[in-house]
Design a protein around this motif. Structure first.
Motif, PDB file in Angstrom:
ATOM      1  N   ALA A   1       0.863  -1.167   0.000  1.00  0.00           N
ATOM      2  CA  ALA A   1       0.000   0.000   0.000  1.00  0.00           C
ATOM      3  C   ALA A   1       0.912   1.234   0.000  1.00  0.00           C
ATOM      4  CB  ALA A   1      -0.885  -0.006   1.240  1.00  0.00           C
TER       5      ALA A   1
ATOM      6  N   GLY B   1       1.248   5.341   1.380  1.00  0.00           N
ATOM      7  CA  GLY B   1       0.724   6.384   2.244  1.00  0.00           C
ATOM      8  C   GLY B   1       1.562   7.639   2.152  1.00  0.00           C
TER       9      GLY B   1
ATOM     10  N   SER C   1      -2.027   9.914   5.681  1.00  0.00           N
ATOM     11  CA  SER C   1      -3.066   9.102   5.055  1.00  0.00           C
ATOM     12  C   SER C   1      -2.419   7.909   4.381  1.00  0.00           C
ATOM     13  CB  SER C   1      -3.820   9.934   4.007  1.00  0.00           C
ATOM     14  OG  SER C   1      -4.836   9.182   3.380  1.00  0.00           O
ATOM     15  N   CYS C   2      -3.195   6.861   4.173  1.00  0.00           N
ATOM     16  CA  CYS C   2      -2.701   5.748   3.370  1.00  0.00           C
ATOM     17  C   CYS C   2      -3.864   5.110   2.621  1.00  0.00           C
ATOM     18  CB  CYS C   2      -1.955   4.716   4.205  1.00  0.00           C
ATOM     19  SG  CYS C   2      -2.957   3.811   5.390  1.00  0.00           S
TER      20      CYS C   2
ATOM     21  N   SER D   1      -4.826   1.415   0.439  1.00  0.00           N
ATOM     22  CA  SER D   1      -4.481   0.049   0.058  1.00  0.00           C
ATOM     23  C   SER D   1      -5.408  -0.362  -1.075  1.00  0.00           C
ATOM     24  CB  SER D   1      -4.646  -0.890   1.251  1.00  0.00           C
ATOM     25  OG  SER D   1      -4.339  -2.229   0.875  1.00  0.00           O
TER      26      SER D   1
ATOM     27  N   THR E   1       4.097   0.713   2.302  1.00  0.00           N
ATOM     28  CA  THR E   1       3.847   0.075   3.598  1.00  0.00           C
ATOM     29  C   THR E   1       3.024  -1.195   3.453  1.00  0.00           C
ATOM     30  OG1 THR E   1       2.817   0.408   5.761  1.00  0.00           O
ATOM     31  CG2 THR E   1       1.778   1.521   3.913  1.00  0.00           C
TER      32      THR E   1
ATOM     33  N   TYR F   1       1.246  -1.881   6.157  1.00  0.00           N
ATOM     34  CA  TYR F   1       0.446  -1.698   7.368  1.00  0.00           C
ATOM     35  C   TYR F   1      -0.665  -0.666   7.230  1.00  0.00           C
ATOM     36  CZ  TYR F   1       4.213  -4.421   9.328  1.00  0.00           C
ATOM     37  OH  TYR F   1       5.114  -5.413   9.576  1.00  0.00           O
ATOM     38  N   CYS F   2      -1.261  -0.579   6.039  1.00  0.00           N
ATOM     39  CA  CYS F   2      -2.391   0.323   5.860  1.00  0.00           C
ATOM     40  C   CYS F   2      -3.661  -0.444   6.181  1.00  0.00           C
ATOM     41  CB  CYS F   2      -2.420   0.889   4.447  1.00  0.00           C
ATOM     42  SG  CYS F   2      -3.745   2.087   4.183  1.00  0.00           S
ATOM     43  N   TYR F   3      -3.928  -0.597   7.469  1.00  0.00           N
ATOM     44  CA  TYR F   3      -5.161  -1.229   7.894  1.00  0.00           C
ATOM     45  C   TYR F   3      -5.522  -0.703   9.265  1.00  0.00           C
ATOM     46  CZ  TYR F   3      -1.812  -4.622   9.913  1.00  0.00           C
ATOM     47  OH  TYR F   3      -0.774  -5.231  10.577  1.00  0.00           O
TER      48      TYR F   3
ATOM     49  N   ALA G   1      -3.547   5.799   9.865  1.00  0.00           N
ATOM     50  CA  ALA G   1      -2.599   6.691   9.203  1.00  0.00           C
ATOM     51  C   ALA G   1      -1.233   6.655   9.873  1.00  0.00           C
ATOM     52  CB  ALA G   1      -3.137   8.118   9.190  1.00  0.00           C
TER      53      ALA G   1
ATOM     54  N   PHE H   1       1.207   4.528  10.205  1.00  0.00           N
ATOM     55  CA  PHE H   1       1.726   3.261   9.716  1.00  0.00           C
ATOM     56  C   PHE H   1       3.247   3.282   9.630  1.00  0.00           C
ATOM     57  CE2 PHE H   1       2.781   5.072   5.626  1.00  0.00           C
ATOM     58  CZ  PHE H   1       1.881   6.114   5.500  1.00  0.00           C
TER      59      PHE H   1
ATOM     60  N   TYR I   1       6.639   1.985   7.611  1.00  0.00           N
ATOM     61  CA  TYR I   1       6.818   1.783   6.176  1.00  0.00           C
ATOM     62  C   TYR I   1       8.200   1.215   5.896  1.00  0.00           C
ATOM     63  CZ  TYR I   1       8.949   6.405   6.772  1.00  0.00           C
ATOM     64  OH  TYR I   1       9.687   7.467   7.214  1.00  0.00           O
TER      65      TYR I   1
END
Length: 125
Positions: free
Chosen positions: A33, A35, A49-50, A52, A99, A101-103, A108, A110, A112
């Motif tokens: 993803a 961000g 922001s990110c 996915s 990243t 880890y966009c969940y 936000a 996260f 990377y």
């Protein structure tokens, strides 16, 4: 080789708008993803922001909700950050980052693996 290239930063007056772009290469949205994070002088790095595209996840920091919109062009592996109603406190170097880890567990904020060189956004009052 993973590369992230940002563009679109500028000097803008408060209340104005900018659109940042992040062109990615060396991977696809199935791999990472993307961000945006920002860092202002003397301040800690802040996740903005990110997105996915692989699963549709999108997250924003509370400080930009309702003003910033993230989007993606999947075919070109490019991510955009539309920034409206800009404030002087949005002044920072903006970096795009790849990243895993966009969940919701991170949102936000996260971690990377890769980051671009950054683009300067300056908002004058």
């Amino acid at each position: 080789e993973v590369q992230l290239v940002e563009s679109g930063g500028a000097l803008v007056q408060a209340g104005g708008s900018l659109r940042l772009s992040c062109a990615a290469s060396g991977f696809t949205f199935d791999d990472y993803a993307i961000g945006w994070v920002r860092q202002a002088p003397g301040k800690e790095r802040e996740g903005v922001s990110c997105i996915s595209p692989h699963d549709g996840g999108i997250f924003y920091a509370d400080s930009v909700k309702g003003r910033f919109t993230i989007s993606s062009d999947n075919a070109n592996v490019t991510v955009y950050l539309q920034m409206n109603s800009l404030k002087p406190e949005d002044t920072a170097v903006y970096y795009c980052a790849a990243t895993h880890y966009c969940y919701s567990g991170y949102g936000a904020n996260f971690p990377y693996d890769y980051r671009g060189q950054g683009t300067q956004v300056t908002v004058s009052s």
